[in-house]
Design an enzyme around this catalytic site. Structure first.
Site, PDB file in Angstrom:
ATOM      1  N   ASP A 184       0.870  -1.194   0.000  1.00 44.98           N
ATOM      2  CA  ASP A 184       0.000   0.000   0.000  1.00 44.98           C
ATOM      3  C   ASP A 184       0.898   1.232   0.000  1.00 44.98           C
ATOM      4  O   ASP A 184       1.784   1.368   0.835  1.00 44.98           O
ATOM      5  CB  ASP A 184      -0.901  -0.002   1.240  1.00 44.98           C
ATOM      6  CG  ASP A 184      -1.968   1.094   1.204  1.00 44.98           C
ATOM      7  OD1 ASP A 184      -3.147   0.766   1.383  1.00 44.98           O
ATOM      8  OD2 ASP A 184      -1.615   2.267   1.005  1.00 44.98           O
TER       9      ASP A 184
ATOM     10  N   ASP B 278      -3.925   2.203  -4.983  1.00 46.29           N
ATOM     11  CA  ASP B 278      -2.574   2.173  -4.398  1.00 46.29           C
ATOM     12  C   ASP B 278      -2.262   0.875  -3.650  1.00 46.29           C
ATOM     13  O   ASP B 278      -1.377   0.840  -2.819  1.00 46.29           O
ATOM     14  CB  ASP B 278      -2.337   3.395  -3.509  1.00 46.29           C
ATOM     15  CG  ASP B 278      -2.967   3.295  -2.123  1.00 46.29           C
ATOM     16  OD1 ASP B 278      -3.956   2.556  -1.973  1.00 46.29           O
ATOM     17  OD2 ASP B 278      -2.455   3.958  -1.213  1.00 46.29           O
ATOM     18  N   GLU B 279      -3.001  -0.191  -3.951  1.00 47.14           N
ATOM     19  CA  GLU B 279      -2.793  -1.453  -3.242  1.00 47.14           C
ATOM     20  C   GLU B 279      -2.690  -2.638  -4.191  1.00 47.14           C
ATOM     21  O   GLU B 279      -3.432  -2.724  -5.153  1.00 47.14           O
ATOM     22  CB  GLU B 279      -3.984  -1.736  -2.311  1.00 47.14           C
ATOM     23  CG  GLU B 279      -4.071  -0.795  -1.156  1.00 47.14           C
ATOM     24  CD  GLU B 279      -5.414  -0.871  -0.435  1.00 47.14           C
ATOM     25  OE1 GLU B 279      -6.102  -1.902  -0.530  1.00 47.14           O
ATOM     26  OE2 GLU B 279      -5.749   0.125   0.210  1.00 47.14           O
TER      27      GLU B 279
HETATM   28  P1  TTP Z   1      -5.470   4.944   1.107  1.00 47.54           P
HETATM   29  O1  TTP Z   1      -4.425   3.944   0.836  1.00 47.54           O
HETATM   30  O2  TTP Z   1      -6.612   4.562   1.986  1.00 47.54           O
HETATM   31  O3  TTP Z   1      -4.857   6.265   1.802  1.00 47.54           O
HETATM   32  P2  TTP Z   1      -3.484   7.009   1.534  1.00 47.54           P
HETATM   33  O4  TTP Z   1      -2.623   6.272   0.562  1.00 47.54           O
HETATM   34  O5  TTP Z   1      -3.768   8.448   1.206  1.00 47.54           O
HETATM   35  O6  TTP Z   1      -2.834   6.985   2.986  1.00 47.54           O
HETATM   36  P3  TTP Z   1      -2.123   5.763   3.759  1.00 47.54           P
HETATM   37  O7  TTP Z   1      -0.699   6.192   3.967  1.00 47.54           O
HETATM   38  O8  TTP Z   1      -2.864   5.650   5.054  1.00 47.54           O
HETATM   39  O9  TTP Z   1      -2.263   4.548   2.900  1.00 47.54           O
HETATM   40  O10 TTP Z   1      -6.085   5.481  -0.242  1.00 47.54           O
HETATM   41  C1  TTP Z   1      -5.317   5.631  -1.440  1.00 47.54           C
HETATM   42  C2  TTP Z   1      -5.753   6.864  -2.220  1.00 47.54           C
HETATM   43  O11 TTP Z   1      -7.165   6.781  -2.532  1.00 47.54           O
HETATM   44  C3  TTP Z   1      -5.585   8.167  -1.454  1.00 47.54           C
HETATM   45  O12 TTP Z   1      -4.279   8.713  -1.587  1.00 47.54           O
HETATM   46  C4  TTP Z   1      -6.648   9.040  -2.072  1.00 47.54           C
HETATM   47  C5  TTP Z   1      -7.757   8.081  -2.453  1.00 47.54           C
HETATM   48  N1  TTP Z   1      -8.826   8.129  -1.425  1.00 47.54           N
HETATM   49  C6  TTP Z   1      -9.890   9.030  -1.587  1.00 47.54           C
HETATM   50  O13 TTP Z   1      -9.941   9.741  -2.594  1.00 47.54           O
HETATM   51  N2  TTP Z   1     -10.861   9.088  -0.625  1.00 47.54           N
HETATM   52  C7  TTP Z   1     -10.823   8.305   0.506  1.00 47.54           C
HETATM   53  O14 TTP Z   1     -11.729   8.390   1.364  1.00 47.54           O
HETATM   54  C8  TTP Z   1      -9.727   7.392   0.671  1.00 47.54           C
HETATM   55  C9  TTP Z   1      -9.651   6.512   1.902  1.00 47.54           C
HETATM   56  C10 TTP Z   1      -8.778   7.333  -0.323  1.00 47.54           C
HETATM   57 MG    MG Z   2      -2.255   4.175   0.798  1.00 48.36          MG
HETATM   58 MG    MG Z   3      -4.815   2.042   0.041  1.00 48.24          MG
END
Ligand code: TTP
Ligand code: MG
Ligand code: MG
Length: 362
Positions: free
Chosen positions: A6, A105-106
């Site tokens: 991730d 992103d996963e």
């Molecule tokens: P995530 O992997 O949930 O969050 P992140 O990468 O920003 O932070 P983390 O370090 O905790 O992993 O989500 C990936 C992307 O998806 C995030 O950068 C933006 C988008 N996203 C949204 O647009 N709205 C949301 O509510 C979430 C959770 C994510």
């Molecule tokens: Mg992330």
């Molecule tokens: Mg994610």
């Protein structure tokens, strides 16, 4: 054995990497609804902004109230993030042929064969992957390695930011026992509060419940999942997705509503997930549809023809306008669930990308 990747604060990190002048300042990427200058929601916040209590899904105005004046607010550049995401996924794919892109992103990779079942080798493998993503894309990510997908995702989460955590089979019990129930993937607010009613706060508490108790509250499917997951036993193979004819995503709203502002975030999130799926399939769509499920569980849909590679903003505009139409045609309707469907899929072969499409066509 599963490796879960991730990216850290993905959208915000991309902006930070490409605009180094903003580094070390609170930075949020925003989905602006266009209603007023600051209406919309936070899509991603860097870790500096998170220290002020800002997180994804929060109204931009609320975030502005929490953040200092030198903070940076940038609009989402979805096509760009999808391109970066594809590049990262192409790197990850070299680390196992058994890979599934889970979101923008996963990714989950079954690495059992690549590392001959050795958790030590898996750690090295994961470290190499992290290094390659950092060297080639300048992006930090967190990686979890564990006996199954649920545990690997939790390990990656526990390793954030910029971490690598291996949970080998002997460590599973201890790793799980210390976690709150909401650390289990799939346990959101609603499940959490139902579990609280049963006196359950930690995964260890959950691991002591009988399956019948869970079935009474959650029904058989979810009960089976939480029962097995809390014991570290929920397992399913990592499989690439098959050929798709349409891609859709439906989300349940926090509460029933008719307010466009209130559903903006769900709409943006569903669209993001659909676009990400299309992007990882290397497909473009020629039709965009909205799915509305009412408080009375009636379904309404609308769709329009679109130009393949239409921009994210354009698609959001079309969705809002279709939703507005459904609402005005049905004055007493209350929204309960909301979905986005893209169909009429075309395959983008070779090196062409969604961005290339839109640049070509506009
Ligand atoms: P995530 O992997 O949930 O969050 P992140 O990468 O920003 O932070 P983390 O370090 O905790 O992993 O989500 C990936 C992307 O998806 C995030 O950068 C933006 C988008 N996203 C949204 O647009 N709205 C949301 O509510 C979430 C959770 C994510
Ligand atoms: Mg992330
Ligand atoms: Mg994610």
């Amino acid at each position: 054995m599963v490796l879960f990747l991730d990216l850290d604060y993905f959208f915000a990190q991309v902006e930070e990497v490409e605009k180094p002048e903003y580094r070390d300042r609170p930075l949020v990427v925003c989905v602006y609804s266009g209603r007023t200058e600051s209406s919309g929601v936070v899509s991603s916040a860097n870790y500096v902004a998170r220290r002020y209590g800002v997180k994804a899904g929060m109204p931009i105005r609320l975030a502005m109230g929490k953040l200092p004046s030198d903070s940076v607010y940038l609009p989402v550049r979805m096509e760009h993030y999808l391109k970066v995401s594809r590049d990262v996924m192409d790197i990850a794919r070299k680390y196992s042929a058994k890979m599934r892109v889970e979101s923008v992103d996963e990714a989950v990779l079954d690495v059992t064969e690549v590392v001959d079942g050795s958790f030590d080798k898996a750690r090295e493998h994961a470290a190499k992957l992290k290094t390659e993503i950092l060297e080639r894309k300048s992006l930090k990510c967190s990686v979890g390695v564990a006996p199954n997908r649920v545990l690997a995702k939790m390990a990656a989460e526990a390793a954030k930011p910029d971490g690598l955590k291996v949970v080998n089979p002997e460590e599973v019990g201890v790793f799980l026992a210390g976690q709150p129930v909401e650390a289990l993937p799939g346990v959101g607010h609603k499940t959490k509060s139902l579990l609280e009613d049963l006196g359950v706060r930690t995964v260890a508490d959950l691991g002591r419940l009988d399956i019948d108790v869970l079935e009474n509250v959650f029904g058989p499917k979810k009960a089976r999942y939480v029962y097995l997951a809390s014991r570290g036993l929920f397992d399913e193979p990592v499989q690439e997705r098959g050929a798709a004819k349409q891609v859709s995503r439906i989300l349940t709203l926090k509460r029933n509503t008719r307010s466009l502002d209130e559903v903006e975030h769900a709409l943006a999130k569903a669209l993001t997930q659909v676009l990400n799926r299309l992007s990882s399939l290397r497909m473009a769509a020629t039709r965009l549809g909205i799915i509305v499920i009412t408080s009375e569980i009636k379904t309404f849909t609308k769709q329009v023809e679109i130009r393949p590679g239409s921009s994210y903003d354009e698609l959001m505009r079309l969705l809002r306008s279709m939703l507005q139409q459904v609402l005005s045609e049905n004055p007493s309707l209350m929204l309960r669930r909301l979905g986005v469907r893209m169909s009429g899929l075309l395959s983008l072969t070779g090196q062409s990308t969604l961005t290339a499409w839109s640049e070509h066509e506009s």
